[in-house]
Scaffold this motif. Structure first.
Motif, PDB file in Angstrom:
ATOM      1  N   LEU A 164      36.499  49.112  23.867  1.00 41.76           N
ATOM      2  CA  LEU A 164      37.707  48.291  23.905  1.00 41.76           C
ATOM      3  C   LEU A 164      37.735  47.216  22.818  1.00 41.76           C
ATOM      4  O   LEU A 164      38.709  46.477  22.718  1.00 41.76           O
ATOM      5  CB  LEU A 164      37.834  47.616  25.275  1.00 41.76           C
ATOM      6  CG  LEU A 164      37.920  48.551  26.485  1.00 41.76           C
ATOM      7  CD1 LEU A 164      37.967  47.741  27.761  1.00 41.76           C
ATOM      8  CD2 LEU A 164      39.137  49.446  26.389  1.00 41.76           C
ATOM      9  N   LYS A 204      40.721  47.538  20.515  1.00 41.92           N
ATOM     10  CA  LYS A 204      42.022  47.760  21.134  1.00 41.92           C
ATOM     11  C   LYS A 204      42.849  46.480  21.113  1.00 41.92           C
ATOM     12  O   LYS A 204      42.346  45.400  21.432  1.00 41.92           O
ATOM     13  CB  LYS A 204      41.849  48.234  22.578  1.00 41.92           C
ATOM     14  CG  LYS A 204      41.075  49.536  22.740  1.00 41.92           C
ATOM     15  CD  LYS A 204      41.817  50.709  22.161  1.00 41.92           C
ATOM     16  CE  LYS A 204      41.063  52.004  22.429  1.00 41.92           C
ATOM     17  NZ  LYS A 204      41.727  53.173  21.810  1.00 41.92           N
ATOM     18  N   ASN A 225      47.692  47.612  23.897  1.00 44.28           N
ATOM     19  CA  ASN A 225      47.067  48.901  24.171  1.00 44.28           C
ATOM     20  C   ASN A 225      46.133  48.853  25.372  1.00 44.28           C
ATOM     21  O   ASN A 225      45.711  49.903  25.865  1.00 44.28           O
ATOM     22  CB  ASN A 225      46.283  49.376  22.945  1.00 44.28           C
ATOM     23  CG  ASN A 225      47.193  49.714  21.786  1.00 44.28           C
ATOM     24  OD1 ASN A 225      48.355  50.056  21.981  1.00 44.28           O
ATOM     25  ND2 ASN A 225      46.694  49.613  20.575  1.00 44.28           N
ATOM     26  N   ARG A 226      45.800  47.656  25.822  1.00 48.05           N
ATOM     27  CA  ARG A 226      44.956  47.527  27.013  1.00 48.05           C
ATOM     28  C   ARG A 226      45.771  47.422  28.295  1.00 48.05           C
ATOM     29  O   ARG A 226      45.198  47.477  29.388  1.00 48.05           O
ATOM     30  CB  ARG A 226      44.064  46.287  26.900  1.00 48.05           C
ATOM     31  CG  ARG A 226      43.022  46.356  25.798  1.00 48.05           C
ATOM     32  CD  ARG A 226      41.997  45.258  26.024  1.00 48.05           C
ATOM     33  NE  ARG A 226      41.021  45.168  24.950  1.00 48.05           N
ATOM     34  CZ  ARG A 226      39.881  44.512  25.054  1.00 48.05           C
ATOM     35  NH1 ARG A 226      39.593  43.876  26.181  1.00 48.05           N
ATOM     36  NH2 ARG A 226      39.039  44.456  24.045  1.00 48.05           N
ATOM     37  N   GLU A 254      48.146  48.456  31.370  1.00 46.65           N
ATOM     38  CA  GLU A 254      48.375  49.667  32.149  1.00 46.65           C
ATOM     39  C   GLU A 254      49.471  49.399  33.174  1.00 46.65           C
ATOM     40  O   GLU A 254      49.214  48.892  34.270  1.00 46.65           O
ATOM     41  CB  GLU A 254      47.093  50.109  32.852  1.00 46.65           C
ATOM     42  CG  GLU A 254      45.971  50.501  31.909  1.00 46.65           C
ATOM     43  CD  GLU A 254      44.752  51.035  32.636  1.00 46.65           C
ATOM     44  OE1 GLU A 254      44.786  51.063  33.893  1.00 46.65           O
ATOM     45  OE2 GLU A 254      43.780  51.420  31.975  1.00 46.65           O
ATOM     46  N   TYR A 314      45.447  44.818  33.141  1.00 46.74           N
ATOM     47  CA  TYR A 314      44.813  44.580  31.843  1.00 46.74           C
ATOM     48  C   TYR A 314      43.394  45.119  31.898  1.00 46.74           C
ATOM     49  O   TYR A 314      42.596  44.709  32.741  1.00 46.74           O
ATOM     50  CB  TYR A 314      44.794  43.094  31.518  1.00 46.74           C
ATOM     51  CG  TYR A 314      44.051  42.758  30.243  1.00 46.74           C
ATOM     52  CD1 TYR A 314      44.630  43.009  29.001  1.00 46.74           C
ATOM     53  CD2 TYR A 314      42.775  42.199  30.278  1.00 46.74           C
ATOM     54  CE1 TYR A 314      43.947  42.714  27.821  1.00 46.74           C
ATOM     55  CE2 TYR A 314      42.091  41.893  29.111  1.00 46.74           C
ATOM     56  CZ  TYR A 314      42.687  42.156  27.890  1.00 46.74           C
ATOM     57  OH  TYR A 314      42.009  41.857  26.730  1.00 46.74           O
ATOM     58  N   LYS A 315      43.076  46.062  31.023  1.00 41.13           N
ATOM     59  CA  LYS A 315      41.749  46.678  31.009  1.00 41.13           C
ATOM     60  C   LYS A 315      40.796  45.767  30.247  1.00 41.13           C
ATOM     61  O   LYS A 315      40.744  45.780  29.020  1.00 41.13           O
ATOM     62  CB  LYS A 315      41.824  48.056  30.359  1.00 41.13           C
ATOM     63  CG  LYS A 315      40.607  48.929  30.617  1.00 41.13           C
ATOM     64  CD  LYS A 315      40.826  50.346  30.123  1.00 41.13           C
ATOM     65  CE  LYS A 315      39.646  51.248  30.468  1.00 41.13           C
ATOM     66  NZ  LYS A 315      39.526  51.466  31.921  1.00 41.13           N
ATOM     67  N   HIS A 329      37.460  45.779  30.758  1.00 35.19           N
ATOM     68  CA  HIS A 329      36.169  46.451  30.643  1.00 35.19           C
ATOM     69  C   HIS A 329      36.427  47.942  30.765  1.00 35.19           C
ATOM     70  O   HIS A 329      37.446  48.365  31.324  1.00 35.19           O
ATOM     71  CB  HIS A 329      35.216  45.960  31.749  1.00 35.19           C
ATOM     72  CG  HIS A 329      33.811  46.446  31.624  1.00 35.19           C
ATOM     73  ND1 HIS A 329      33.378  47.634  32.154  1.00 35.19           N
ATOM     74  CD2 HIS A 329      32.713  45.889  31.023  1.00 35.19           C
ATOM     75  CE1 HIS A 329      32.089  47.796  31.904  1.00 35.19           C
ATOM     76  NE2 HIS A 329      31.666  46.754  31.220  1.00 35.19           N
ATOM     77  N   LYS A 330      35.523  48.744  30.231  1.00 27.16           N
ATOM     78  CA  LYS A 330      35.733  50.185  30.309  1.00 27.16           C
ATOM     79  C   LYS A 330      35.799  50.682  31.753  1.00 27.16           C
ATOM     80  O   LYS A 330      36.367  51.748  32.030  1.00 27.16           O
ATOM     81  CB  LYS A 330      34.631  50.930  29.558  1.00 27.16           C
ATOM     82  CG  LYS A 330      33.252  50.774  30.157  1.00 27.16           C
ATOM     83  CD  LYS A 330      32.235  51.589  29.380  1.00 27.16           C
ATOM     84  CE  LYS A 330      30.843  51.497  30.009  1.00 27.16           C
ATOM     85  NZ  LYS A 330      29.848  52.297  29.269  1.00 27.16           N
ATOM     86  N   VAL A 359      39.826  46.901  35.623  1.00 23.68           N
ATOM     87  CA  VAL A 359      41.212  46.523  35.340  1.00 23.68           C
ATOM     88  C   VAL A 359      41.599  45.398  36.286  1.00 23.68           C
ATOM     89  O   VAL A 359      41.337  45.467  37.492  1.00 23.68           O
ATOM     90  CB  VAL A 359      42.180  47.717  35.531  1.00 23.68           C
ATOM     91  CG1 VAL A 359      43.628  47.290  35.299  1.00 23.68           C
ATOM     92  CG2 VAL A 359      41.821  48.864  34.605  1.00 23.68           C
ATOM     93  N   LYS A 362      49.364  55.347  31.246  1.00 20.68           N
ATOM     94  CA  LYS A 362      48.599  54.958  30.062  1.00 20.68           C
ATOM     95  C   LYS A 362      48.076  56.200  29.375  1.00 20.68           C
ATOM     96  O   LYS A 362      47.374  56.984  30.014  1.00 20.68           O
ATOM     97  CB  LYS A 362      47.425  54.034  30.440  1.00 20.68           C
ATOM     98  CG  LYS A 362      46.704  53.480  29.247  1.00 20.68           C
ATOM     99  CD  LYS A 362      47.610  52.657  28.371  1.00 20.68           C
ATOM    100  CE  LYS A 362      46.879  52.059  27.186  1.00 20.68           C
ATOM    101  NZ  LYS A 362      47.757  51.332  26.268  1.00 20.68           N
TER     102      LYS A 362
END
Length: 464
Positions: free
Chosen positions: A307, A310, A314-315, A317, A343-344, A346-347, A350, A464
């Protein structure tokens, strides 16, 4: 006048091809204009972002070199003066002429090749407005220049990194600085890859016209003769034509031809072997010139953060879900319709917020009646446990009061709080759509008036 009108109708009835051709031409021009507008906008935006990334990366790289120069000079002045001034001079020279840097051979980019070929074909066919065609052509040429400059920037920084690591790695006192430099180079290349991925993601109008073009034999022949791929491999004009295998030589025939030409003597075979070595060398040179930078020696020694490069948008969702609640003595059956955005961070994680609208459905099938039954504000956290299973939790504030006008919602009193935790199952439902099923337990359900069910199940989608 009526006779003329009748004759005109007869002519149109018995000549449908002329009318259909006119309709097709106008539709084709409309499609090509839209295609050129989309590609021009996309190309201009991608080129701008690439140049901004190059500028930012080169500035950071030059500052890093200056910092390393000062630090290494404290340990060994001679090594510092031999290594860093030349690297800084190259980086500064490229930084000062980014906008006017000469194009250099770059890695083959299939999307750009198709883009240039399709625009050139449309221009030759005069299938679009001239002004729109020229703007699109200029934007794609600018994108090509940006990609070339990006390739030069990437190669310069990668070469500099290799030189620095080769000299400083044996000293064993600059491991932190070398690690930081390695991360900067890696994430810069990852950012370039992300930009290219966004560029190659086709819009619907773009994809539709490309599908039409690819089905045209004249466009296939045009690409076989004019594309960069065809020029690299010298493909024949009928490369894509279906052909019989009866004229192709078998392996035995090829071996017989070689034996007749070079003979069975050792000298002849040695000459052939030398020619093969020369051809292999040229091919290796070609690969080094046009292959991607994803070499084995570029594998990072650290665990990359996917991330890191990014952008904020783009993060995000977006998504939504629904939840049903049975009728009781006080309230009708209610469906909560929630819209949310996550909002992402961390991999595996969210975090997000949402708004829920409570729609009353009445007191059963015999008494269906729609009504406003309040709204709610939600916060949530998703964290991946294993596979498609996530732990889900959050705080929610619900106002289960009926209202007739929007201004009645200005009263912020009367919220009932919920503390939720549970499990969420996510399944891919499309290229950019994920179906979610969430089972939650509300720890504060007993405190609500009137009391509600502690277990809640929600069905929804994220996009997404």
């Amino acid at each position: 006048m009526k006779q003329f009108h009748f004759i005109w109708l007869l002519c149109m009835a018995f000549t449908p091809g002329a009318y259909a051709q006119h309709s097709h031409d106008s539709l084709a021009r409309h499609q090509t204009n839209n295609y050129l507008k989309v590609t021009a906008k996309k190309s201009a935006l991608a080129g701008k972002k690439l140049m901004q990334g190059n500028t930012k990366t080169l500035d950071a790289y030059i500052l890093k070199l200056q910092h390393l120069h000062k630090k290494v000079a404290l340990v060994d002045r001679q090594i510092a003066d031999q290594l860093f001034p030349g690297l800084m001079a190259k980086a500064t020279a490229l930084r000062n002429q980014l906008q006017s840097a000469a194009q250099a051979p770059a890695a083959y980019f299939g999307y750009l090749d198709t883009l240039q070929g399709s625009i050139k074909y449309i221009g030759q066919q005069a299938a679009a407005d001239q002004n729109i065609y020229l703007r699109s052509k200029k934007a794609v040429e600018s994108l090509q220049n940006s990609l070339s400059v990006t390739e030069q920037t990437s190669n310069l920084i990668a070469d500099g990194k290799r030189e620095i690591m080769a000299v400083l790695a044996p000293l064993q006192s600059f491991s932190a600085e070398l690690g930081g430099l390695e991360k900067e180079v890696y994430y810069y290349k990852q950012q370039i890859a992300d930009y290219k991925a966004l560029l190659t993601d086709p819009k619907k109008r773009e994809e539709k016209l490309l599908a039409i073009l690819r089905n045209r034999p004249e466009f296939q022949n045009f690409m076989a003769q004019n594309s960069l791929f065809a020029s690299l491999f010298n493909l024949p004009a009928n490369y894509n034509a279906a052909r019989s295998l009866e004229d192709l030589q078998t392996r035995t025939q090829v071996e017989n031809v070689l034996q007749r030409r070079i003979g069975s003597e050792a000298a002849g075979r040695q000459i052939a072997s030398q020619q093969m070595d020369a051809a292999r060398s040229r091919f290796d040179n070609f690969k080094s010139k046009y292959a991607s930078n994803g070499n084995v020696d570029e594998v990072p020694s650290f665990k990359p953060n996917p991330l890191k490069t990014k952008r904020f948008l783009n993060r995000l969702e977006p998504g939504g879900n629904i939840q049903f609640q049975r009728a009781n003595y006080y309230f009708p059956t209610v469906v909560d319709i929630d819209a949310q955005v996550g909002y992402k961070f961390h991999k595996s994680g969210v975090v997000g917020v949402g708004l829920a609208y409570k729609l009353g459905l009445g007191q059963g099938w015999a008494h269906i009646a729609f009504s406003h039954q309040g709204f709610g504000i939600r916060s949530f956290l998703d964290w991946k446990l294993r596979g498609s299973i996530y732990i889900n939790g959050g705080l929610e504030g619900n106002k289960p009061a009926g209202f007739h006008r929007i201004r009645e919602l200005k009263n912020w009193n009367g919220y009932q709080m919920s503390a939720m935790i549970g499990l969420c199952h996510k399944v891919k439902a499309g290229a950019k759509k994920t179906a979610t099923t969430t089972l939650l337990y509300d720890f504060l359900a007993a405190r609500q008036l009137p009391g509600s069910q502690p277990f809640k199940i929600r069905f929804g989608y994220t996009f997404k």
